[in-house]
Write a protein that holds these residues in place. Structure first.
Motif, PDB file in Angstrom:
ATOM      1  N   THR A 110      68.650  56.518   6.647  1.00 27.40           N
ATOM      2  CA  THR A 110      67.362  56.831   7.257  1.00 27.40           C
ATOM      3  C   THR A 110      67.505  56.863   8.778  1.00 27.40           C
ATOM      4  OG1 THR A 110      66.712  54.521   7.396  1.00 27.40           O
ATOM      5  CG2 THR A 110      66.163  55.691   5.348  1.00 27.40           C
ATOM      6  N   PRO A 111      66.564  57.465   9.473  1.00 28.88           N
ATOM      7  CA  PRO A 111      66.606  57.469  10.937  1.00 28.88           C
ATOM      8  C   PRO A 111      66.562  56.072  11.545  1.00 28.88           C
ATOM      9  CG  PRO A 111      65.107  59.153  10.165  1.00 28.88           C
ATOM     10  CD  PRO A 111      65.532  58.367   8.961  1.00 28.88           C
ATOM     11  N   VAL A 112      65.942  55.125  10.875  1.00 34.53           N
ATOM     12  CA  VAL A 112      65.886  53.756  11.391  1.00 34.53           C
ATOM     13  C   VAL A 112      67.289  53.144  11.396  1.00 34.53           C
ATOM     14  CG1 VAL A 112      64.953  51.451  10.976  1.00 34.53           C
ATOM     15  CG2 VAL A 112      63.502  53.456  10.656  1.00 34.53           C
ATOM     16  N   LEU A 132      69.202  54.604  14.270  1.00 34.25           N
ATOM     17  CA  LEU A 132      68.752  53.994  15.518  1.00 34.25           C
ATOM     18  C   LEU A 132      69.349  52.601  15.700  1.00 34.25           C
ATOM     19  CD1 LEU A 132      66.831  54.175  17.995  1.00 34.25           C
ATOM     20  CD2 LEU A 132      65.130  53.055  16.565  1.00 34.25           C
ATOM     21  N   MET A 133      69.350  51.801  14.648  1.00 27.90           N
ATOM     22  CA  MET A 133      69.903  50.443  14.742  1.00 27.90           C
ATOM     23  C   MET A 133      71.410  50.475  14.981  1.00 27.90           C
ATOM     24  SD  MET A 133      67.380  48.514  14.727  1.00 27.90           S
ATOM     25  CE  MET A 133      68.332  47.023  14.786  1.00 27.90           C
ATOM     26  N   MET A 134      72.113  51.395  14.344  1.00 26.94           N
ATOM     27  CA  MET A 134      73.548  51.517  14.576  1.00 26.94           C
ATOM     28  C   MET A 134      73.832  51.926  16.016  1.00 26.94           C
ATOM     29  SD  MET A 134      74.704  53.262  10.966  1.00 26.94           S
ATOM     30  CE  MET A 134      76.274  53.799  11.578  1.00 26.94           C
ATOM     31  N   SER A 135      73.024  52.809  16.574  1.00 30.56           N
ATOM     32  CA  SER A 135      73.201  53.237  17.961  1.00 30.56           C
ATOM     33  C   SER A 135      72.958  52.083  18.927  1.00 30.56           C
ATOM     34  CB  SER A 135      72.241  54.389  18.288  1.00 30.56           C
ATOM     35  OG  SER A 135      72.480  55.472  17.449  1.00 30.56           O
ATOM     36  N   VAL A 136      71.908  51.314  18.688  1.00 34.36           N
ATOM     37  CA  VAL A 136      71.597  50.171  19.553  1.00 34.36           C
ATOM     38  C   VAL A 136      72.705  49.125  19.465  1.00 34.36           C
ATOM     39  CG1 VAL A 136      69.997  48.231  19.859  1.00 34.36           C
ATOM     40  CG2 VAL A 136      69.119  50.554  19.546  1.00 34.36           C
ATOM     41  N   CYS A 137      73.223  48.872  18.269  1.00 31.04           N
ATOM     42  CA  CYS A 137      74.317  47.910  18.109  1.00 31.04           C
ATOM     43  C   CYS A 137      75.579  48.392  18.818  1.00 31.04           C
ATOM     44  CB  CYS A 137      74.599  47.667  16.632  1.00 31.04           C
ATOM     45  SG  CYS A 137      73.310  46.719  15.809  1.00 31.04           S
ATOM     46  N   PHE A 138      75.865  49.677  18.757  1.00 32.68           N
ATOM     47  CA  PHE A 138      77.036  50.214  19.441  1.00 32.68           C
ATOM     48  C   PHE A 138      76.896  50.057  20.956  1.00 32.68           C
ATOM     49  CE2 PHE A 138      79.195  53.790  21.529  1.00 32.68           C
ATOM     50  CZ  PHE A 138      80.502  53.498  21.163  1.00 32.68           C
TER      51      PHE A 138
END
Length: 83
Positions: free
Chosen positions: A53-55, A58-64
């Motif tokens: 999902t897009p969420v 988004l969470m993977m991007s923020v963690c990276f």
């Protein structure tokens, strides 16, 4: 036409200007897979690949971003202590 009806028109409206038909009415149309190759295909169950999902994206991007920032800070601390 009377002058009152001209005064009620919007500034850009003119009787000589025709609107372009953007619908699927005229012209050559593709048949078969033309409709199936749209962007919406990526969000259906028929799409190949991972189903996330897009969420989650988004969470993977923020963690990276947080991981790269942490590595940068650790590198700065290591350089400071070793000199």
């Amino acid at each position: 036409m009377s002058s009152n009806s001209l005064a009620n028109r919007p500034a850009g409206a003119s009787s000589g200007v025709r609107r372009r038909n953007t619908g699927g009415g005229g012209g050559a149309q593709k048949t078969g897979q033309g409709n199936n190759m749209s962007m919406l295909r990526y969000y259906t169950d028929d799409s190949p690949g991972l189903k996330i999902t897009p969420v989650v994206v988004l969470m993977m991007s923020v963690c990276f971003i947080a991981f790269v920032t942490m590595l940068h800070a650790v590198s700065k601390i290591y350089q400071y202590t070793s000199s």
